[in-house]
Design a protein around this motif. Structure first.
Motif, PDB file in Angstrom:
ATOM      1  N   ASP A 160     -19.956  11.407  15.793  1.00  0.00           N
ATOM      2  CA  ASP A 160     -18.801  11.921  16.537  1.00  0.00           C
ATOM      3  C   ASP A 160     -17.962  12.834  15.650  1.00  0.00           C
ATOM      4  O   ASP A 160     -17.523  13.913  16.070  1.00  0.00           O
ATOM      5  N   SER A 165     -16.208  15.626  17.762  1.00  0.00           N
ATOM      6  CA  SER A 165     -16.154  15.092  19.124  1.00  0.00           C
ATOM      7  C   SER A 165     -15.630  13.664  19.137  1.00  0.00           C
ATOM      8  O   SER A 165     -16.041  12.857  19.970  1.00  0.00           O
ATOM      9  N   SER A 210     -16.226  15.812  24.428  1.00  0.00           N
ATOM     10  CA  SER A 210     -15.737  17.181  24.320  1.00  0.00           C
ATOM     11  C   SER A 210     -15.437  17.521  22.867  1.00  0.00           C
ATOM     12  O   SER A 210     -15.209  16.641  22.040  1.00  0.00           O
ATOM     13  N   PHE A 211     -15.446  18.811  22.580  1.00  0.00           N
ATOM     14  CA  PHE A 211     -15.145  19.312  21.246  1.00  0.00           C
ATOM     15  C   PHE A 211     -13.640  19.450  21.073  1.00  0.00           C
ATOM     16  O   PHE A 211     -12.955  19.968  21.943  1.00  0.00           O
TER      17      PHE A 211
END
Length: 394
Positions: A160, A165, A210-211
């Motif tokens: 992550d 993310s 999501s970034f």
């Protein structure tokens, strides 16, 4: 009746100590500060060791032009318009072009690289995985830093964080005075508790969805590396990376003012432009330097692009320009494995790698602001043009 209520105290004006980050980064001072961070902050050396491998020099004139905003510009224009301080181009591992427009820059000058440091941290994580001191990118942060168990990062994996993310923290913006990144900067330079600033960050979205560009994510990766190896990030970088490149000079990390001092694996790495070009060539050569597999080949490939849709070029959302994707703490510029990709740092630092053209470009700069989308787009247009020139003429 006379009131005895005391008047409210006047708001305290920010002191030099409070504002030192702004002063360090302001033009024209930043041309000096970005080349003298070891005069301003405590540091830890990244020793190059005894082995040295001089870069071949094969100069080529670069009288080309690049197209931006419906106009043609020369490289001299690029350097003037984007405040270049150092510019080094490698082709097939040789220096084909080198210039230092910065007032204090030269071949032996160690440059403040800001978030290019994140990409260096990623390489060190890949090495640590190969060494077996980190088990897997699916490991949780708390497997190495249990002190984050009561924070928003408790359930996050290293994967992550590597792909930005985590879902933790606000949009990283320098324009808001009390933003998380501003609090982080003040803690680093003013003697505050950096870890506490990160621990206070709140979860905004689910992990992996999501970034969101995050210095906090990268800083935790550096701390995970130190916990896993039992060494400082500078020591591990020296032992497992820097000494194998044949670098010209020692590099260094600057450290927090508060004790126990810690390196900013997310942004305090300093090295010469030539030595950073060596690092870029390592990425062109699938992790091999001087005949040795320094970084695992699969890790280098992981840094060139991602199959995750939220990390694709144009899909990063508000914390990434639409000409970029993201993977493994690197900014990607296409979906192909051998397409160009780059490490970036605020104020215009670039380590641009084009494996297909066998070109590496280092551009250090002293922009007046941390971020500037127009200058970034222009720089990428120019770097693409340089790489394409050598791809055609090789």
């Amino acid at each position: 009746m006379t009131s005895t209520t005391e008047p409210a105290p006047a708001a305290r004006e920010p002191s030099w100590w409070d504002r030192q980050g702004d002063l360090i980064m302001r033009r024209p001072f930043n041309e000096w500060t970005f080349t003298h961070m070891n005069w301003l902050m405590p540091t830890e050396r990244v020793a190059r060791g005894e082995f040295r491998s001089p870069l071949p020099v094969d100069p080529h004139p670069l009288d080309l032009t690049y197209r931006f905003d419906d106009a043609d510009f020369s490289l001299a224009d690029l350097h003037r318009r984007t405040f270049t301080t150092a510019f080094v181009v490698l082709h097939h591992g040789a220096i084909v072009h080198e210039t230092y427009p910065g007032a204090f820059a030269g071949p032996r000058t160690r440059m403040q690289l800001f978030s290019i440091s994140k990409s260096v941290t990623s390489l060190l994580i890949g090495i640590a995985l190969n060494d077996g001191v980190i088990g897997s990118i699916k490991d949780r942060v708390t497997d190495y830093r249990p002190d984050f168990a009561d924070t928003a990062y408790a359930e996050n994996t290293l994967a992550d964080l590597l792909d930005m993310s985590s879902g933790v923290g606000d949009l990283e913006t320098w324009e808001v005075a009390d933003s998380g990144i501003r609090q982080f900067e003040q803690a680093v330079m003013g003697g505050g508790d950096v870890a506490q600033v990160i621990r206070a960050a709140r979860r905004r979205t689910a992990a992996g969805e999501s970034f969101n560009y995050s210095t906090f994510d990268a800083q935790i990766l550096g701390w995970v590396l130190e916990a896993a190896t039992g060494k400082s990030i500078a020591s591990y970088a020296s032992e497992r990376l820097w000494r194998h490149l044949g670098a010209d000079r020692d590099a260094y990390y600057w450290l927090t003012r508060a004790r126990p001092r810690t390196a900013i694996g997310a942004g305090s790495f300093n090295a010469t432009a030539r030595d950073m070009a060596r690092l870029g060539q390592l990425m062109v050569d699938d992790g091999v330097a001087n005949g040795r597999q320094v970084v695992p080949r699969d890790w280098v490939r992981r840094s060139r692009g991602s199959h995750e849709p939220q990390l694709a070029v144009g899909a990063l959302g508000p914390s990434g320009y639409d000409h970029y994707g993201y993977a493994n703490q690197w900014w990607t510029l296409g979906s192909e494995c051998f397409h160009a990709f780059t490490a970036l740092g605020v104020h215009g630092q670039y380590l641009y790698v084009d494996p297909t053209a066998d070109v590496v470009i280092v551009k250090c700069s002293a922009w007046p602001t941390q971020d500037d989308e127009s200058r970034d787009r222009e720089t990428i247009a120019a770097l693409r043009r340089v790489a394409d020139h050598f791809a055609i003429t090789r």
